[in-house]
Design an enzyme around this catalytic site. Sequence first.
Site, short mmCIF file in Angstrom:
data_model
loop_
_atom_site.label_atom_id
_atom_site.label_comp_id
_atom_site.label_asym_id
_atom_site.label_seq_id
_atom_site.Cartn_x
_atom_site.Cartn_y
_atom_site.Cartn_z
N HIS A 158 0.87 -1.14 0.01
CA HIS A 158 0.04 -0.01 -0.07
C HIS A 158 0.71 1.30 0.14
O HIS A 158 0.46 2.39 0.48
CB HIS A 158 -0.92 0.10 1.10
CG HIS A 158 -1.62 -1.17 1.47
ND1 HIS A 158 -2.91 -1.42 0.97
CD2 HIS A 158 -1.32 -2.34 2.17
CE1 HIS A 158 -3.30 -2.72 1.34
NE2 HIS A 158 -2.33 -3.29 1.89
N SER A 279 14.00 21.93 -16.36
CA SER A 279 12.78 22.86 -16.56
C SER A 279 13.04 23.85 -17.20
O SER A 279 14.11 24.50 -16.97
CB SER A 279 11.93 22.94 -15.35
OG SER A 279 11.11 24.13 -15.27
N LYS A 285 15.24 22.17 -11.21
CA LYS A 285 14.51 20.98 -11.54
C LYS A 285 15.40 19.96 -12.15
O LYS A 285 16.35 20.44 -13.09
CB LYS A 285 13.31 21.19 -12.36
CG LYS A 285 12.09 21.81 -11.57
CD LYS A 285 11.35 21.02 -10.48
CE LYS A 285 10.75 19.50 -10.81
NZ LYS A 285 9.43 20.07 -11.71
N GLU A 292 9.42 8.62 -17.03
CA GLU A 292 8.04 9.04 -17.26
C GLU A 292 7.52 8.58 -18.70
O GLU A 292 6.30 8.08 -18.96
CB GLU A 292 8.05 10.38 -17.31
CG GLU A 292 7.83 10.99 -15.65
CD GLU A 292 8.05 12.45 -15.60
OE1 GLU A 292 7.77 13.28 -16.38
OE2 GLU A 292 8.68 12.95 -14.45
#
Length: 443
Positions: A158, A279, A285, A292
């Site tokens: 979980h 970024s 960033k 991804e």
Amino acid sequence: MAKLWGGRFRSEENRVMEDFNSSFPFDYRLYKQDITGSIAHALMLGHQGIIPETEAEAIAKTLREILADIESGALELSARAEDAEDIHTFVEVELTKRLGDAGKKLHTGRSRNDQVAVDMRMYARGCADELIALVDALEKALEKKGAEYPCLMPGYTHLQRAQVVTFPYYMGAYRSMLKRDKKRLENSRELLNESPLGCSALAGTTHKINRAETAEALGFSKPVDNFLDGVSDRDYLVELLSDMSLIMVHLSRLSEELILWSSAEFRFVEIDDAYATGSSIMPQKKNNDACELVRGKSGRVFGDLMGLLTAMKGLPLAYNKDMQEDKEGFFDAVDTVKACLSIMIGVISTLKVNEKVMAASVKRGFLNATEVADYLVAKGVPFRDAHGIVGRIVIACEDRGVAIEDLTLEELKAFDPVFDEGIYDYLDYHQILQKGIKKEMLE
Ligand code: ARG
């Protein structure tokens, strides 16, 4: 444009229809399989005395020259070649251009239906081999990375800290998935490796062709059993798409972990700069774009599988033009999965693991609570009671902001007098892994 099949037609094909019907813009990538299959077919026709052997040899020689010219770039597979409805037409037209009438004999006892089927099987077989090699390489990269960082880490259920495991063992879970992926690919490869060449359009041919010869020449284990099925079976593409979909499920889950683990919240790993991007506005960033993208690309591979299943499900026997729709999706999936596997090999090989952060997080989250219950059971306490006792210990520790191993023996005894010095073996995260079948995790 003159058609190979133009004889029974009174007027020209509509120009828009010509484009709509053409598969050349995407099936040109089958050129090698198509030429190889045609060489085997021509030589067999010669051996069987169906066409003169000298002509069979001239056809094979010219086809080899065409292959060499395509590979050197001398003969261009342009997106819309004149006279080319598909790669099969392209090669035959080119052959006849170079060889004259003898070239027109190549298609004896053959149809584009068995031709495209044999081309696709050979192409799919090559893809399976490439995928197997890449899956294997990723599995090895995970093994190596695990061995490089033999540290403890939290295991989760979980997404909550659950029990202690090791980083190599965690990598081992993904290795198990990839080993199954490899077996599935090997199995699909074996099943597909039967030759449909000679099934002709759907019902064989009156010529005494030798299907066993062409099957062997092209590396197949045997000719297919049934002509109708041979030209219209696309199970092997569905199977490979399904194998690839599962690979993408696995890569996507691994990507998700790496995205989480590389966040400031976890800080378990650092993705190499080579596989990250920045970024355009936030200077600090470093984004995990490789993972991804892998996670995102899984969707199109599942889509390719669904597309082919849907295209096939209502088709009567035997060949139907719907089957031309098998190609773009399959090619897309193969390109995508190969790219994702290659990128993941790079991501994993260059990954840095923050062993200290991982080890520190093992100490927070009561990852030894289950083992304390196991200890009480070993002391004769029924498991359900042990579970309750440890639950109360956890609440007390939470209130005080400490871990179970921070409690003194006296404090533990207050929860149950059965506690003795031996408990500290069950509280130490390294010792825990030496107990019972947990030892397997260290092997
Ligand atoms: N381009 C076709 C395909 O990809 C080749 C087979 C054509 N056969 C036919 N009967 N029109 O499926």
